[in-house]
Design a protein around this motif. Structure first.
Motif, PDB file in Angstrom:
ATOM      1  N   PRO A   1      60.212  -5.239  59.204  1.00  0.00           N
ATOM      2  CA  PRO A   1      59.775  -5.772  60.499  1.00  0.00           C
ATOM      3  C   PRO A   1      60.895  -5.666  61.528  1.00  0.00           C
ATOM      4  O   PRO A   1      62.076  -5.632  61.180  1.00  0.00           O
ATOM      5  CB  PRO A   1      59.473  -7.238  60.187  1.00  0.00           C
ATOM      6  CG  PRO A   1      60.353  -7.564  59.031  1.00  0.00           C
ATOM      7  CD  PRO A   1      60.466  -6.288  58.222  1.00  0.00           C
ATOM      8  N   GLU A   2      60.505  -5.611  62.775  1.00  0.00           N
ATOM      9  CA  GLU A   2      61.493  -5.625  63.852  1.00  0.00           C
ATOM     10  C   GLU A   2      62.084  -7.017  64.015  1.00  0.00           C
ATOM     11  O   GLU A   2      63.246  -7.167  64.353  1.00  0.00           O
ATOM     12  CB  GLU A   2      60.861  -5.156  65.151  1.00  0.00           C
ATOM     13  CG  GLU A   2      60.452  -3.705  65.067  1.00  0.00           C
ATOM     14  CD  GLU A   2      60.259  -3.080  66.424  1.00  0.00           C
ATOM     15  OE1 GLU A   2      60.485  -3.740  67.452  1.00  0.00           O
ATOM     16  OE2 GLU A   2      59.880  -1.900  66.443  1.00  0.00           O
ATOM     17  N   ARG A   3      61.252  -8.025  63.799  1.00  0.00           N
ATOM     18  CA  ARG A   3      61.680  -9.420  63.872  1.00  0.00           C
ATOM     19  C   ARG A   3      60.809 -10.234  62.934  1.00  0.00           C
ATOM     20  O   ARG A   3      59.695  -9.845  62.619  1.00  0.00           O
ATOM     21  CB  ARG A   3      61.462  -9.996  65.283  1.00  0.00           C
ATOM     22  CG  ARG A   3      62.434  -9.598  66.299  1.00  0.00           C
ATOM     23  CD  ARG A   3      62.346 -10.424  67.587  1.00  0.00           C
ATOM     24  NE  ARG A   3      61.064 -10.578  68.246  1.00  0.00           N
ATOM     25  CZ  ARG A   3      60.468  -9.653  68.984  1.00  0.00           C
ATOM     26  NH1 ARG A   3      60.995  -8.472  69.119  1.00  0.00           N
ATOM     27  NH2 ARG A   3      59.330  -9.906  69.583  1.00  0.00           N
ATOM     28  N   ILE A   4      61.320 -11.380  62.558  1.00  0.00           N
ATOM     29  CA  ILE A   4      60.534 -12.346  61.790  1.00  0.00           C
ATOM     30  C   ILE A   4      60.538 -13.652  62.571  1.00  0.00           C
ATOM     31  O   ILE A   4      61.588 -14.132  62.996  1.00  0.00           O
ATOM     32  CB  ILE A   4      61.104 -12.549  60.374  1.00  0.00           C
ATOM     33  CG1 ILE A   4      60.988 -11.250  59.573  1.00  0.00           C
ATOM     34  CG2 ILE A   4      60.370 -13.698  59.666  1.00  0.00           C
ATOM     35  CD1 ILE A   4      61.567 -11.322  58.186  1.00  0.00           C
TER      36      ILE A   4
ATOM     37  N   ASP B   1      56.200 -17.359  57.616  1.00  0.00           N
ATOM     38  CA  ASP B   1      56.961 -16.362  58.358  1.00  0.00           C
ATOM     39  C   ASP B   1      56.041 -15.200  58.698  1.00  0.00           C
ATOM     40  O   ASP B   1      55.292 -14.712  57.853  1.00  0.00           O
ATOM     41  CB  ASP B   1      58.153 -15.846  57.541  1.00  0.00           C
ATOM     42  CG  ASP B   1      59.236 -16.910  57.380  1.00  0.00           C
ATOM     43  OD1 ASP B   1      59.350 -17.775  58.263  1.00  0.00           O
ATOM     44  OD2 ASP B   1      59.955 -16.860  56.375  1.00  0.00           O
ATOM     45  N   ILE B   2      56.140 -14.765  59.947  1.00  0.00           N
ATOM     46  CA  ILE B   2      55.347 -13.657  60.460  1.00  0.00           C
ATOM     47  C   ILE B   2      56.297 -12.522  60.803  1.00  0.00           C
ATOM     48  O   ILE B   2      57.249 -12.714  61.568  1.00  0.00           O
ATOM     49  CB  ILE B   2      54.579 -14.087  61.741  1.00  0.00           C
ATOM     50  CG1 ILE B   2      53.666 -15.263  61.433  1.00  0.00           C
ATOM     51  CG2 ILE B   2      53.823 -12.930  62.358  1.00  0.00           C
ATOM     52  CD1 ILE B   2      52.592 -14.967  60.436  1.00  0.00           C
ATOM     53  N   GLY B   3      56.049 -11.347  60.232  1.00  0.00           N
ATOM     54  CA  GLY B   3      56.840 -10.160  60.569  1.00  0.00           C
ATOM     55  C   GLY B   3      56.176  -9.418  61.713  1.00  0.00           C
ATOM     56  O   GLY B   3      54.953  -9.247  61.720  1.00  0.00           O
TER      57      GLY B   3
ATOM     58  N   ASP C   1      54.524   0.441  65.785  1.00  0.00           N
ATOM     59  CA  ASP C   1      54.001   1.670  65.189  1.00  0.00           C
ATOM     60  C   ASP C   1      55.133   2.445  64.518  1.00  0.00           C
ATOM     61  O   ASP C   1      54.949   3.049  63.460  1.00  0.00           O
ATOM     62  CB  ASP C   1      53.332   2.536  66.257  1.00  0.00           C
ATOM     63  CG  ASP C   1      52.091   1.870  66.827  1.00  0.00           C
ATOM     64  OD1 ASP C   1      51.102   1.739  66.081  1.00  0.00           O
ATOM     65  OD2 ASP C   1      52.115   1.479  68.004  1.00  0.00           O
ATOM     66  N   GLN C   2      56.328   2.403  65.120  1.00  0.00           N
ATOM     67  CA  GLN C   2      57.495   3.088  64.541  1.00  0.00           C
ATOM     68  C   GLN C   2      57.877   2.482  63.191  1.00  0.00           C
ATOM     69  O   GLN C   2      58.367   3.187  62.318  1.00  0.00           O
ATOM     70  CB  GLN C   2      58.685   3.037  65.512  1.00  0.00           C
ATOM     71  CG  GLN C   2      58.498   3.859  66.766  1.00  0.00           C
ATOM     72  CD  GLN C   2      57.625   3.157  67.818  1.00  0.00           C
ATOM     73  OE1 GLN C   2      57.416   1.953  67.773  1.00  0.00           O
ATOM     74  NE2 GLN C   2      57.093   3.935  68.746  1.00  0.00           N
ATOM     75  N   SER C   3      57.664   1.177  63.022  1.00  0.00           N
ATOM     76  CA  SER C   3      57.935   0.539  61.732  1.00  0.00           C
ATOM     77  C   SER C   3      57.137   1.195  60.617  1.00  0.00           C
ATOM     78  O   SER C   3      57.568   1.234  59.467  1.00  0.00           O
ATOM     79  CB  SER C   3      57.572  -0.951  61.767  1.00  0.00           C
ATOM     80  OG  SER C   3      58.284  -1.648  62.739  1.00  0.00           O
ATOM     81  N   PHE C   4      55.951   1.701  60.974  1.00  0.00           N
ATOM     82  CA  PHE C   4      55.079   2.344  60.002  1.00  0.00           C
ATOM     83  C   PHE C   4      55.248   3.856  59.989  1.00  0.00           C
ATOM     84  O   PHE C   4      54.399   4.588  59.482  1.00  0.00           O
ATOM     85  CB  PHE C   4      53.619   1.972  60.273  1.00  0.00           C
ATOM     86  CG  PHE C   4      53.331   0.515  60.023  1.00  0.00           C
ATOM     87  CD1 PHE C   4      53.244   0.023  58.732  1.00  0.00           C
ATOM     88  CD2 PHE C   4      53.175  -0.365  61.082  1.00  0.00           C
ATOM     89  CE1 PHE C   4      52.990  -1.319  58.499  1.00  0.00           C
ATOM     90  CE2 PHE C   4      52.921  -1.709  60.861  1.00  0.00           C
ATOM     91  CZ  PHE C   4      52.828  -2.187  59.558  1.00  0.00           C
ATOM     92  N   GLY C   5      56.348   4.353  60.584  1.00  0.00           N
ATOM     93  CA  GLY C   5      56.679   5.769  60.498  1.00  0.00           C
ATOM     94  C   GLY C   5      55.994   6.666  61.500  1.00  0.00           C
ATOM     95  O   GLY C   5      55.893   7.875  61.275  1.00  0.00           O
ATOM     96  N   SER C   6      55.524   6.112  62.623  1.00  0.00           N
ATOM     97  CA  SER C   6      54.833   6.931  63.606  1.00  0.00           C
ATOM     98  C   SER C   6      55.507   6.831  64.972  1.00  0.00           C
ATOM     99  O   SER C   6      55.870   5.742  65.415  1.00  0.00           O
ATOM    100  CB  SER C   6      53.376   6.482  63.737  1.00  0.00           C
ATOM    101  OG  SER C   6      52.726   7.264  64.710  1.00  0.00           O
TER     102      SER C   6
ATOM    103  N   LEU D   1      53.069  -4.826  69.269  1.00  0.00           N
ATOM    104  CA  LEU D   1      53.551  -5.156  67.931  1.00  0.00           C
ATOM    105  C   LEU D   1      52.388  -5.729  67.134  1.00  0.00           C
ATOM    106  O   LEU D   1      51.388  -6.172  67.694  1.00  0.00           O
ATOM    107  CB  LEU D   1      54.688  -6.182  68.003  1.00  0.00           C
ATOM    108  CG  LEU D   1      55.957  -5.732  68.717  1.00  0.00           C
ATOM    109  CD1 LEU D   1      56.891  -6.915  68.936  1.00  0.00           C
ATOM    110  CD2 LEU D   1      56.658  -4.648  67.927  1.00  0.00           C
ATOM    111  N   TRP D   2      52.539  -5.725  65.817  1.00  0.00           N
ATOM    112  CA  TRP D   2      51.522  -6.229  64.896  1.00  0.00           C
ATOM    113  C   TRP D   2      52.126  -7.364  64.089  1.00  0.00           C
ATOM    114  O   TRP D   2      53.247  -7.232  63.575  1.00  0.00           O
ATOM    115  CB  TRP D   2      51.063  -5.112  63.956  1.00  0.00           C
ATOM    116  CG  TRP D   2      50.518  -3.934  64.669  1.00  0.00           C
ATOM    117  CD1 TRP D   2      51.216  -2.884  65.179  1.00  0.00           C
ATOM    118  CD2 TRP D   2      49.150  -3.689  64.984  1.00  0.00           C
ATOM    119  NE1 TRP D   2      50.361  -1.987  65.778  1.00  0.00           N
ATOM    120  CE2 TRP D   2      49.087  -2.470  65.681  1.00  0.00           C
ATOM    121  CE3 TRP D   2      47.972  -4.381  64.745  1.00  0.00           C
ATOM    122  CZ2 TRP D   2      47.897  -1.917  66.132  1.00  0.00           C
ATOM    123  CZ3 TRP D   2      46.781  -3.848  65.191  1.00  0.00           C
ATOM    124  CH2 TRP D   2      46.762  -2.624  65.863  1.00  0.00           C
ATOM    125  N   ALA D   3      51.398  -8.477  63.927  1.00  0.00           N
ATOM    126  CA  ALA D   3      51.884  -9.638  63.192  1.00  0.00           C
ATOM    127  C   ALA D   3      51.247  -9.713  61.809  1.00  0.00           C
ATOM    128  O   ALA D   3      50.034  -9.888  61.682  1.00  0.00           O
ATOM    129  CB  ALA D   3      51.576 -10.918  63.973  1.00  0.00           C
TER     130      ALA D   3
END
Length: 160
Positions: A9-12, A55-57, A61-66, A154-156
């Motif tokens: 995740p980018e942040r938690i 906790d929410i991550g 989209d880049q986190s998922f390789g795109s 972002l996605w939670a």
């Protein structure tokens, strides 16, 4: 053999479920769309009274390789492959209420089972901040992945 891939995740953010206050929007000065109000009142969004910390991550989209925006279906498939869990719907309102320092231009889509409403399309909660301030909204279950360059999506997902 482990078939899950590592997605960071980018942040938690830690939030408390069971903390939604229906008077929160007025007291905290954030906006809540009519569709979000309807979702809270009429949909299968269960709000617990018992408090629990999760906790929410936050994943891009880049986190998922795109390098290009992915559809919600693609995000969910990649998240499942990485072993991530969908968030309960309650994350939307509780996150909005607790995330008081959200940066302008950020829009978080709660990765959750869509809320069904008899007269409306399927929705997920969206927690955002724009030039008019913080808001709680809903987003169509299958929006086009294109957003303004000024909006960071972002996605939670639940991480604990």
């Amino acid at each position: 053999m482990n078939t899950t891939s590592t997605v960071l995740p980018e942040r938690i953010l830690s939030i408390t479920l069971g903390s939604w206050d229906p008077h929160g929007p007025e007291a905290q000065g954030f906006r809540i769309s009519p569709q979000a109000i309807a979702a809270l009142k009429h949909c299968d969004c269960t709000l617990t009274k018992e408090r629990s910390r999760i906790d929410i991550g936050l994943y891009s989209d880049q986190s998922f390789g795109s390098d290009v925006p992915l559809s919600r279906r693609e995000i969910y498939a990649r998240a499942r492959a990485a072993g991530l869990a969908l968030s309960p719907a309650e994350v939307g309102p509780c996150l909005r209420q607790s995330y008081v320092d959200q940066p302008n231009g950020e829009r978080i889509l709660v990765a959750m089972d869509p809320l069904a409403h008899a007269r409306e399309p399927l929705y997920v909660f969206a927690v955002g901040c724009d030039e008019r301030g913080a808001y709680l909204d809903v987003d169509d279950e299958n929006p086009l992945p294109s957003l303004s360059d000024k909006v960071r999506r972002l996605w939670a997902f639940v991480v604990s």
